[in-house]
Structure formats: structure tokens, C-alpha cells
Design an enzyme around this catalytic site. Structure first.
Site, PDB file in Angstrom:
ATOM      1  N   GLU A  69      14.494 -15.647   2.956  1.00  0.00           N
ATOM      2  CA  GLU A  69      13.410 -14.299   3.776  1.00  0.00           C
ATOM      3  C   GLU A  69      12.925 -15.359   2.584  1.00  0.00           C
ATOM      4  OE1 GLU A  69      16.022 -13.648   3.461  1.00  0.00           O
ATOM      5  OE2 GLU A  69      16.886 -12.110   4.563  1.00  0.00           O
ATOM      6  N   HIS A 124      20.822  -0.286   3.306  1.00  0.00           N
ATOM      7  CA  HIS A 124      20.472  -0.972   4.635  1.00  0.00           C
ATOM      8  C   HIS A 124      19.612   0.358   5.175  1.00  0.00           C
ATOM      9  CE1 HIS A 124      22.565  -4.085   3.874  1.00  0.00           C
ATOM     10  NE2 HIS A 124      22.267  -5.029   4.944  1.00  0.00           N
TER      11      HIS A 124
END
Lengths: 338, 321
Positions: free
Chosen positions: A63, A132
């Protein structure tokens, strides 16, 4: 001739991406699982086949690397759309977002532009655990140098996506997983689906929308909580309580004036947010009203947010900490009974 | 090399002048940290002289030599370092954040942060059908950052026209390369990314230029990225005011000064006589001195300028001041 259809948020956003990619060769998408998988939350569904691997670019699980890469491509004249599936993952690339993409324009005194869109999937309520399920928009909206959009319905999803891609600024585009209409989240919430014109259109950053008019109290809500607030409003209406619901739609810029205007009318303010309560969106909205004109408040404002705990997995515990319609209703009743 | 060196000499003089008898980092004409390029000038001159205007550079927190080699105006660099209105960024950036859009140049204060952008610039060049290459400068200690590995891997996967120039001055602030890095040469790491690894240990601008030219031929041909590591010397510590007490005496005694070495080489080869070299040096110094005077005389920015510049179109909705 103008045509329209009812679309989910994911389909509406994707339609804007597709249109912009067809029109503008500078626009491309990169991120994890975009080329063949179509994005974890359907944001790039079918685009790989349509535009090829050079414009729908799969990345490694890196990322920091690919957000940095997109920033450089944007500086050098491209218009990248970065897909970062879960907003929780900003933890591994926060530097690339806040120290890099968000700072170049200011630090260069406007010489360097970063016309990049960062797409993030936010929110919980489906038992996916503490890494998440977060709604970390305040961590982004707090930092200068990025516009932050969090649409709550398909019409806004498409209009803000067009606006984000065409913007010369760095725009963070937060989609809510539970609102997306992607198959594995079950049946879409009806209020998220909209009649969408086939033609492109843009929406202005920094203009809140009154999604329900009312006179007794103002609920300010964003993204998923807009639908919780609307549900609460419907339930409260049966008790003769008529609330107004405001969706700011963009966290940066924040339309403080429209919020103030509503509170000036109702006198009471409830802010609903799925993010952690302390130092967040709820505090910003309440502080803004208090700063602009504290005399409009007839009662102490109330926040309905995550009570500053990590999101638990188990259903009863997770549901307990979410800013649900039930909790919003209780907050409104509490405010009005005083 | 001489222009960058004299600029850094003048910066150092002004920096310390205002910080005696008590060292206060916020005091004087040049406040804040200054990471001077003393000793590393050959790395910038050797590499940047091989580039074209289509190429892109991301430089480090120690950016002076790279900026001067790229041709950024010394007056504007000095104004920025002094926080003046006519600096490169009107005083918003400062010494670690030197930007010049027309030179495809930026620098950044976060270690290895230039990796992603330089690779992205390389990707943009390829997508636009432009022959440009992305060049990221790093110190040897930056190679232990995650961003280095993530981006080198992507550059290898995508076969980007990308060169990572590692200036190895042997010290990451106070930690020696041998104590922080598992391999002796970072160019050896190229194997992990299907990249070409090159190493130059002379701190000589001509040798560096030759290696950079080879790197550029390789990467422009579509053969993938390059790691070019350059042995160099950090003559004034991590930042001005750093006494470098942690550097062993024998290492300090072995420090080389590329400006002196290169002058000696040119004289020995008969390219320049001593008097021609003196004349050249005097001319460069006079130009830099003029830029220093210009910067000192330049106005500070209007404080209100601090409140704009986040976005292309200034927006309402900012918090009140």
C-alpha cells in the site's frame, strides 16, 4: 434523450469511473485485485476487460508503494484512481497519504498538483472483526490537504465520483461496504439505491443535503448513519416527533453553515457517526455549531458514535456499539424530554 | 559541485552566526534543521548531468546538491531556505521541501518517501509515451525502509524506467551502515527485484556519470529498474551542529572531499591549470555570494499566506482562526 435506471452505490460509482476512463486517457485505476477481481467491493467490476491491464493495474500488497506510485503519476500528469479495499489499511500507508499525497500541493506553494482519487471501503456491522470494520474517516479528515467525500446513496456516489476524478486536488472517496449493494452484503438498503441519469453529472464538495425536513431536532449523520437516522426519524414520527436529518456528504470541506441553519430552526442537535467518538466527526460538528452561534442550542448536543472501543466480532457486542437507529431514537427522546 | 559547496558553506556560516553563544535551532536567518550536502556533491553532479528535461527527480531531506545540479535557481533555493517570499515555495516548504515543477524536481523529509512518486512518474512517462525516467535519490540507510522494497519490487514487476540512486555516506544519523544493513552493498539487493545493481566507490563525478549513463541506457531500453549505489562522504554530520562524535577518528581521517579530489584530478590531467581552477572557483563563489545577498535582502512572506494552498480551488469550510 435522458434515460435513467435504479442503481446500487457500487454500480453508480463504477459508471462514473467508466465514463471518465473512456473520455480521458489520463485516468487509470490501480490497486489490489482490480484487474480480474473487479475490486473487492465491486468498484472496478468488468473494467479490467474493458480497459486492459495497463489501465486497470493490479498491484502487489504494497500500500505504501502503490499510493506513493499513484501520487507520482498524478504529479506527472496522470489521473490515478487508487483502490484500497478497506479503510482499516490506511494504517500501513498513512505516511504516503498524509505526508506525501496531501502535502505536496501546499508545500510546493501550488506548483505541484496531485489529481488523485483514493477509494476506501469503510464500516462494519457484518461481523468482520476489529481490523476490517472501522470507519476511520476522522483520521483522514483531520489532516489538511485532502478533500474527503462519504456519499450515502447512489446518486451522490456517481456525482461525487465524477467530481473527484475531475478535481485537480487529492480526493479521498469513502464508500460504505454495507451501502454498496455488492452481492455478498445481502439485500441493499433501499434508501441507498437511486434513479441515476445515464449522463455524467458532478456534485459540489461542501454542500450538505437536507435528506429529511423536520422541526423538532436536527440529526447530522454521514454515510451509513444517514440511513440509521432516517429510520430513527420514521419511528419517531409515530410518536409525534418530527426530526430533520442532514447529510453533509463531504467531511472536507464541511458545510457548517447548513448545519447551523438547521439547528437554528430546531434548537436541538444529535450527531450520529460510526467512527470512534472522541476527537472525531461528532466533536467537529458540535464544536462548529457552538463556535458559530451557541445561542441556537436549546439543549446540550448529544453524540451517538462508537464509544471508543475496538470493534468486537460477536454479533450482540458489535451491534451494541454501532450507532444504530435504536440508539439515535433514544438520544432524540432524551434530548427532547429534558 | 563548487556552486553547491559554496552555497552550503555560506549557509553554514549564517546558520552558526545566529546560533552563538547559545545554540537555539529556531534562532536567526536560517532556523530549523539543515542537512548540508558537504562531501556528496559528486553524486548529484555525476548522476543529474546524465539526465534530460523529460526525467523526474525526487530528492531527499539532504537535497541542496541535487537541486543545484538540476539547475534550480540558487537565489530561489536560498530564499526558500531562509523562508522568504520569493523562495521556490514562497517559504512554505523550507530546506527539506524544495520543489520546482519546471525542473521536474521535488524533495521530501521522510526517509525513502520519494520512491513511490519517482516510480509513479516513471509509470506516467511510459503511459504518456514519453522517454522520461524516474530517478529517486536515497541515503544508504533509507534502503531499510519498507517503501524502498515495496517500490523496487513494483518497478521490477512493471519493468519501469526507474533508477534508484543510493548515496552511501555510511551513516544513518548516528548508526553505521554495518550496524543497520545486512549486506555490504545495497546494489546487491537488485537481485531481489530483477533489477540491475551498480556500485561506484570513487566519489568521482566522471565515474558516477558513466555509471548513471549505463543505468539510464538499461532502464530506458525496457530492461527494468536499476539500483546505483555511490560511495560518498558526509563531511558535516547528519545536520549542522552534529559533532559526529560517534564516527571513529580513523574514519574521519579517511574522509575524502570530492571538490578537492576532482580539482586535483583535472589539474593532473592538464584539463585545468591551477590559476584557471582558482578563477573558476572565484567566479562561482561570486555568483553564489550575490544570491546570498539577494536572499538576505528579500522580504519575508505575508503571514496570511499560511492560510491558503491546501487545494487548487481554495474552499470554504476550513476551521476558523
Amino acid at each position: 434523450m435522458t434515460s435513467s435506471r435504479t442503481l446500487t452505490m457500487a454500480r453508480a460509482g463504477r459508471e462514473a469511473v467508466m465514463w471518465e476512463m473512456e473520455q480521458d486517457p489520463r485516468v487509470f485505476m490501480l490497486g489490489e485485485d482490480v484487474y480480474k477481481f473487479g475490486g473487492v467491493f465491486g468498484t472496478a467490476d468488468g473494467l479490467g476487460e474493458m480497459f486492459g491491464a495497463d489501465r486497470i493495474l493490479d498491484t502487489p500488497i504494497s500500500e505504501t508503494g502503490f499510493i506513493g506510485l499513484a501520487t507520482g503519476a498524478a504529479i506527472a500528469g496522470m489521473r490515478p484512481i487508487v483502490e484500497l479495499a478497506f479503510i482499516d489499511f490506511i494504517g500501513v500507508c498513512y505516511n504516503a497519504i498524509v505526508n506525501l499525497a496531501a502535502k505536496h500541493h501546499y508545500l510546493s506553494n501550488g506548483q505541484v498538483k496531485v489529481p488523485m482519487v483514493l477509494m476506501l471501503g469503510s464500516g462494519g456491522g457484518y461481523n468482520n472483526g476489529g481490523q476490517h470494520s472501522q470507519a476511520l474517516h476522522a483520521c483522514l479528515a483531520h489532516m489538511p490537504g485532502m478533500k474527503v467525500v462519504a456519499p450515502s446513496n447512489a446518486y451522490d456516489a456517481k456525482g461525487f465520483m465524477h467530481a473527484a476524478i475531475r478535481s485537480d486536488d487529492f480526493v479521498v472517496y469513502i464508500g460504505h461496504k454495507k451501502l454498496s449493494g455488492v452481492g455478498f452484503f445481502g439485500k441493499p438498503i433501499p434508501g441507498t439505491m437511486s434513479e441515476i441519469p445515464s449522463e455524467p453529472y458532478t456534485l459540489p464538495f461542501g454542500e450538505a443535503k437536507v435528506v429529511r425536513e423536520g422541526i423538532d431536532a436536527t440529526i447530522v449523520a454521514i454515510s451509513w448513519t444517514v440511513h440509521q437516522a432516517l429510520d430513527a426519524a420514521e419511528k419517531l414520527a409515530h410518536e409525534g416527533i418530527d426530526v430533520e436529518v442532514i447529510d453533509p456528504r463531504t467531511l472536507v470541506p464541511l458545510d457548517r453553515e447548513s448545519i447551523l441553519k438547521s439547528v437554528a430552526k430546531t434548537g436541538h442537535l444529535i450527531v450520529a457517526d460510526e467512527d470512534y467518538q472522541s476527537y472525531g466527526f461528532t466533536a467537529e460538528v458540535i464544536a462548529s455549531v457552538a463556535e458559530l452561534d451557541p445561542t441556537v442550542l436549546k439543549s446540550a448536543p448529544v453524540r451517538v458514535a462508537n464509544p471508543d472501543v475496538t470493534i468486537p466480532y460477536s454479533r450482540p457486542m458489535e451491534q451494541h456499539i454501532l450507532p444504530t437507529s435504536q440508539r439515535i431514537q433514544e438520544a432524540v427522546r432524551r434530548v427532547l424530554s429534558k | 559541485m563548487l556552486a553547491s559547496r559554496h552555497m552550503d558553506d555560506r549557509i553554514m556560516e549564517l546558520y552558526y552566526r545566529d546560533k552563538t553563544p547559545v545554540f537555539d535551532i529556531a534562532a536567526g536567518l536560517i532556523p530549523g534543521e539543515i542537512h548540508s550536502s558537504h562531501g556528496q556533491e559528486a553524486c548529484a553532479v555525476g548522476t543529474v548531468s546524465a539526465l534530460t528535461g523529460d526525467d523526474w527527480i525526487t530528492a531527499t531531506h539532504r537535497p541542496h546538491h541535487t537541486a543545484v545540479a538540476r539547475g534550480l535557481e540558487i537565489k530561489q533555493i536560498l530564499c526558500e531556505i531562509m523562508g522568504k517570499a520569493n523562495g521556490l515555495s514562497g517559504g512554505k516548504g523550507g530546506h527539506m521541501h524544495l520543489y520546482s515543477a519546471k525542473h521536474n524536481f521535488s524533495s521530501s523529509g521522510i526517509i525513502a518517501e520519494g520512491m513511490g512518486p519517482a516510480a509513479g512518474m516513471a509509470l506516467a512517462c511510459r503511459m504518456q509515451g514519453n522517454p522520461g525516467v524516474g530517478v529517486c535519490f536515497l541515503g544508504e540507510a533509507a534502503v531499510n525502509q519498507g517503501a524502498f522494497h515495496e517500490v523496487m519490487n513494483m518497478a521490477g514487476v512493471y519493468k519501469l524506467p526507474f533508477v534508484c540512486v543510493v548515496e552511501d555516506n555510511n551513516w544513518g544519523v548516528s548508526v553505521a551502515k554495518s550496524a543497520s544493513t545486512a549486506v555490504a552493498r545495497n546494489s546487491d539487493r537488485a537481485a531481489a527485484y530483477n533489477a540491475l545493481g551498480l556500485y561506484v566507490d570513487t566519489n568521482d563525478p566522471e565515474d558516477i556519470h558513466a555509471a548513471m549513463s549505463k543505468a539510464l541506457r538499461h532502464t530506458r531500453s525496457g530492461s527494468g529498474p536499476v539500483i546505483l549505489e555511490l560511495k560518498t562522504y558526509r563531511l558535516q554530520g547528519h545536520m549542522l551542529g552534529d559533532p559526529q562524535h560517534y564516527v571513529p577518528d580513523e574514519e574521519k581521517a579517511a574522509f575524502r572531499d570530492c571538490t578537492l579530489d576532482y580539482r586535483a584530478k583535472l589539474e593532473a590531467e592538464g584539463v585545468l591549470t591551477a590559476s584557471e581552477a582558482d578563477e573558476l572557483q572565484a567566479r562561482v563563489k561570486a555568483e553564489v555570494d550575490e544570491a546570498v545577498e539577494f536572499a538576505i535582502a528579500s522580504p519575508l512572506p505575508d503571514a496570511e499566506n499560511a492560510l491558503s494552498g491546501n487545494f487548487v480551488d481554495e474552499i470554504t469550510g476550513r476551521a476558523n482562526i
